[in-house]
Enzyme design. Sequence first.
Site, PDB file in Angstrom:
ATOM      1  N   GLY A 146      42.700   9.480   9.543  1.00  0.00           N
ATOM      2  CA  GLY A 146      42.556  10.037   9.855  1.00  0.00           C
ATOM      3  C   GLY A 146      41.333  10.897   8.825  1.00  0.00           C
ATOM      4  O   GLY A 146      40.684  12.141   9.962  1.00  0.00           O
ATOM      5  N   CYS A 147      41.004  10.135   8.217  1.00  0.00           N
ATOM      6  CA  CYS A 147      40.190  10.515   7.403  1.00  0.00           C
ATOM      7  C   CYS A 147      38.193  10.446   8.103  1.00  0.00           C
ATOM      8  O   CYS A 147      37.443  11.108   8.329  1.00  0.00           O
ATOM      9  CB  CYS A 147      39.314   9.919   5.592  1.00  0.00           C
ATOM     10  SG  CYS A 147      40.974  10.186   4.827  1.00  0.00           S
ATOM     11  N   THR A 148      38.220   9.710   8.954  1.00  0.00           N
ATOM     12  CA  THR A 148      37.089   8.490   9.664  1.00  0.00           C
ATOM     13  C   THR A 148      36.995  10.149  10.874  1.00  0.00           C
ATOM     14  O   THR A 148      36.367  10.790  11.585  1.00  0.00           O
ATOM     15  CB  THR A 148      37.509   8.180  10.202  1.00  0.00           C
ATOM     16  OG1 THR A 148      37.656   7.587   9.427  1.00  0.00           O
ATOM     17  CG2 THR A 148      35.695   7.604  11.609  1.00  0.00           C
ATOM     18  N   ALA A 165      36.105  13.492   9.162  1.00  0.00           N
ATOM     19  CA  ALA A 165      34.725  13.460   8.765  1.00  0.00           C
ATOM     20  C   ALA A 165      33.650  13.416  10.466  1.00  0.00           C
ATOM     21  O   ALA A 165      33.182  14.185  11.117  1.00  0.00           O
ATOM     22  CB  ALA A 165      33.956  12.240   8.624  1.00  0.00           C
TER      23      ALA A 165
END
Length: 158
Positions: free
Chosen positions: A44-46, A49
């Site tokens: 999710g964070c990738t 970003a």
Amino acid sequence: MAIVVNKPIPEFEANATGGIRVTNTSHNGAVLVLYFYPKDNTPGCTTEAMQFRDKYKDFVKAGAQVFGVSRDNMKSHDEFKTKLELPFELIADTEEKMCHMFGVVKNKIMYGKKVKGIERSTFLIGADGVLKQEWRGLKVPGHVDEVLKAVKAQKKAA
């Protein structure tokens, strides 16, 4: 001290990639987007970003600076930034000072265990240092477009 919409954000200092020191006043005159995320190199964070990366020029054109914030250390941030070719800096909040100030540290259940984690959240700070808008506990799809729309609205209002 908690942060409140339509009030100036409290004093803070943090280190970011690129040897940048970020404070509550270091970017006055520019709209500031701080997005808090749980961990470098997670799915999710990738995705989040990369979406900020892909819209970064639009944010800059609208007069905004973007910073990602997590509890990861500088080495992890540098690797994550390089791997994804992120054009913005990442703040290493290893002591969780900003995370607590912005109220994004939450108890979560992960694999049946209680853990303390970061609730995915974004904060829009006006050029005057006042918190204009916040998104808490958000889902990644469509979020970056929503933030960009709010930044553009700030520019029009200025």
